[in-house]
Motif scaffolding. Sequence first.
Motif, PDB file in Angstrom:
ATOM      1  N   PRO A   1       0.814  -1.225   0.000  1.00 16.44           N
ATOM      2  CA  PRO A   1       0.000   0.000   0.000  1.00 16.44           C
ATOM      3  C   PRO A   1       0.845   1.271   0.000  1.00 16.44           C
ATOM      4  O   PRO A   1       0.319   2.360  -0.194  1.00 16.44           O
ATOM      5  N   CYS A   2       2.149   1.135   0.234  1.00 19.13           N
ATOM      6  CA  CYS A   2       2.998   2.330   0.424  1.00 19.13           C
ATOM      7  C   CYS A   2       3.989   2.544  -0.710  1.00 19.13           C
ATOM      8  O   CYS A   2       4.905   3.356  -0.547  1.00 19.13           O
ATOM      9  N   LYS A   3       3.870   1.804  -1.772  1.00 20.68           N
ATOM     10  CA  LYS A   3       4.852   1.871  -2.870  1.00 20.68           C
ATOM     11  C   LYS A   3       6.281   1.743  -2.310  1.00 20.68           C
ATOM     12  O   LYS A   3       7.203   2.434  -2.733  1.00 20.68           O
ATOM     13  N   ASN A   4       6.420   0.855  -1.353  1.00 16.93           N
ATOM     14  CA  ASN A   4       7.699   0.707  -0.654  1.00 16.93           C
ATOM     15  C   ASN A   4       8.620  -0.308  -1.330  1.00 16.93           C
ATOM     16  O   ASN A   4       9.777  -0.407  -0.975  1.00 16.93           O
ATOM     17  N   ILE A   5       8.072  -1.050  -2.318  1.00 15.04           N
ATOM     18  CA  ILE A   5       8.903  -2.087  -2.953  1.00 15.04           C
ATOM     19  C   ILE A   5       9.114  -1.722  -4.412  1.00 15.04           C
ATOM     20  O   ILE A   5       8.156  -1.550  -5.166  1.00 15.04           O
ATOM     21  N   THR A   6      10.386  -1.580  -4.787  1.00 14.74           N
ATOM     22  CA  THR A   6      10.684  -1.314  -6.192  1.00 14.74           C
ATOM     23  C   THR A   6      11.346  -2.563  -6.776  1.00 14.74           C
ATOM     24  O   THR A   6      11.965  -3.330  -6.039  1.00 14.74           O
ATOM     25  N   MET A   7      11.172  -2.749  -8.062  1.00  9.67           N
ATOM     26  CA  MET A   7      11.779  -3.919  -8.698  1.00  9.67           C
ATOM     27  C   MET A   7      13.055  -3.480  -9.409  1.00  9.67           C
ATOM     28  O   MET A   7      13.028  -2.612 -10.290  1.00  9.67           O
TER      29      MET A   7
ATOM     30  N   PRO B   1      13.094  -7.725  -6.004  1.00  6.67           N
ATOM     31  CA  PRO B   1      12.413  -6.694  -5.198  1.00  6.67           C
ATOM     32  C   PRO B   1      13.366  -6.030  -4.203  1.00  6.67           C
ATOM     33  O   PRO B   1      14.209  -6.700  -3.615  1.00  6.67           O
ATOM     34  N   LEU B   2      13.191  -4.718  -4.050  1.00  6.34           N
ATOM     35  CA  LEU B   2      13.993  -3.977  -3.072  1.00  6.34           C
ATOM     36  C   LEU B   2      13.044  -3.254  -2.131  1.00  6.34           C
ATOM     37  O   LEU B   2      12.084  -2.617  -2.581  1.00  6.34           O
ATOM     38  N   TRP B   3      13.309  -3.344  -0.850  1.00  4.33           N
ATOM     39  CA  TRP B   3      12.470  -2.668   0.160  1.00  4.33           C
ATOM     40  C   TRP B   3      13.132  -1.348   0.535  1.00  4.33           C
ATOM     41  O   TRP B   3      14.330  -1.298   0.815  1.00  4.33           O
ATOM     42  N   ASN B   4      12.324  -0.277   0.546  1.00 11.25           N
ATOM     43  CA  ASN B   4      12.900   1.077   0.671  1.00 11.25           C
ATOM     44  C   ASN B   4      12.664   1.748   2.030  1.00 11.25           C
ATOM     45  O   ASN B   4      12.775   2.961   2.153  1.00 11.25           O
ATOM     46  N   HIS B   5      12.311   0.967   3.028  1.00 14.00           N
ATOM     47  CA  HIS B   5      12.172   1.451   4.417  1.00 14.00           C
ATOM     48  C   HIS B   5      11.160   2.583   4.567  1.00 14.00           C
ATOM     49  O   HIS B   5      11.391   3.557   5.271  1.00 14.00           O
ATOM     50  N   ASN B   6      10.073   2.447   3.833  1.00 14.65           N
ATOM     51  CA  ASN B   6       8.929   3.323   4.057  1.00 14.65           C
ATOM     52  C   ASN B   6       7.726   2.414   4.303  1.00 14.65           C
ATOM     53  O   ASN B   6       6.642   2.617   3.784  1.00 14.65           O
TER      54      ASN B   6
ATOM     55  N   CYS C   1       2.396  -3.933   7.109  1.00 11.47           N
ATOM     56  CA  CYS C   1       1.081  -4.559   6.898  1.00 11.47           C
ATOM     57  C   CYS C   1       1.178  -6.051   6.600  1.00 11.47           C
ATOM     58  O   CYS C   1       0.187  -6.760   6.646  1.00 11.47           O
ATOM     59  N   ASN C   2       2.353  -6.543   6.263  1.00  6.42           N
ATOM     60  CA  ASN C   2       2.603  -7.965   5.972  1.00  6.42           C
ATOM     61  C   ASN C   2       2.069  -8.449   4.621  1.00  6.42           C
ATOM     62  O   ASN C   2       2.183  -9.637   4.295  1.00  6.42           O
ATOM     63  N   ALA C   3       1.471  -7.565   3.835  1.00  4.35           N
ATOM     64  CA  ALA C   3       0.854  -8.017   2.583  1.00  4.35           C
ATOM     65  C   ALA C   3       1.873  -8.671   1.648  1.00  4.35           C
ATOM     66  O   ALA C   3       1.595  -9.732   1.068  1.00  4.35           O
ATOM     67  N   CYS C   4       3.050  -8.052   1.501  1.00  3.68           N
ATOM     68  CA  CYS C   4       4.022  -8.621   0.555  1.00  3.68           C
ATOM     69  C   CYS C   4       4.400 -10.041   0.988  1.00  3.68           C
ATOM     70  O   CYS C   4       4.453 -10.967   0.169  1.00  3.68           O
ATOM     71  N   VAL C   5       4.627 -10.214   2.292  1.00  2.35           N
ATOM     72  CA  VAL C   5       5.068 -11.516   2.804  1.00  2.35           C
ATOM     73  C   VAL C   5       3.999 -12.583   2.576  1.00  2.35           C
ATOM     74  O   VAL C   5       4.293 -13.677   2.102  1.00  2.35           O
TER      75      VAL C   5
END
Length: 283
Positions: A200-206, A211-216, A220-224
């Motif tokens: 929901p936070c556009k926190n993962i860029t490809m 995938p890269l997590w950008n610490h924003n 919410c656990n959705a990606c996991v």
Amino acid sequence: MKKVIYCFSGTGNSLRASRIIAEEIGGASIVSVKKGVESDLASDADMIGFICPVYEWDIPETMKDFAEKLTVNKNAYIFMVATYVAVHGRCFETMDKILREKGTQLHFGKPLRCVASQCIAYEPFPFPKLMVPYSDSRARVIGKQIAERKTNSYPKMSPITRKRYDKAMTPFLNIQHEYDNGFFTSDNCVGCGLCSRVCPCKNITMNGKQPLWNHNCIGCNACVVYCPKKAIMFRTPEAYEQLDNIITHHMGLPDKRTRYHNPHITAKDIISDGEEIAADGNK
Ligand SMILES: Cc1cc2nc3c(=O)[nH]c(=O)nc-3n(C[C@H](O)[C@H](O)[C@H](O)COP(=O)(O)O)c2cc1C
Ligand code: SF4
Ligand code: SF4
């Protein structure tokens, strides 16, 4: 009558509740708060609902930011349903305060007990096979009360919780956006990018297929839980170790991290920005 439900959901419990409640109130537009406030449905809706999980004894900041920016019809009946597992804390008070600043108020607020969605910190509980049908039936009861436009003095944070709030929640709030620090992918990752689409936070860029997590992150656990390959691995953040200890050792839950999401809600449902639910439950 125009009815709109604003929903935020990471692992599907709140979206499932939104659908059931929409059906019970004779149909409604369900709008994901990820959409931002472009939609001005609330400015002339007769009934406005907010449905989201409890995070750290309050509402998630995504919902808070959204509600603060929203223009609402001051004459509308306004309700909130907070899905949670044990402590709803001050979530209704927060929403009521936001609404009062807009010249209206929360007319009805109900907590709805669901499966705990924080699988990176502890095993989801209570047992989903029993809990999911229970939450569904409670959502129906709450939906009927909303359909009758019941009002209540929503549940407040208990004095004990209020006293402990700062001390108990600060360690979690301090690491909130870095919940993703311990996320990494296993060799099972196929680079499909679904994780970045459910976030929901556009926190993962490809980065290509990585995938890269950008610490924003808002945790919410959705990606996991929605990764089709269960390829997102994680280390439990230090701040959660004590909570994990209480839940795993004192409550006797297995020391596992089963990836739970609501069985009725798919990744596609989470990605979708909005839907119309008719009175008969059809979309
Ligand atoms: C980051 C995070 C914090 C949470 N904090 C609380 C809490 O303070 N109290 C509680 O009872 N449940 C808490 N939960 C559990 C969720 O509120 C609950 O599982 C909710 O139904 C999840 O909704 P969703 O499936 O729509 O995302 C938390 C879950 C997460 C992921
Ligand atoms: S959803 Fe899973 S498999 Fe797809 S890119 Fe993300 S981590 Fe990899
Ligand atoms: S990175 Fe994962 S856990 Fe964090 S906000 Fe995005 S989907 Fe949720």
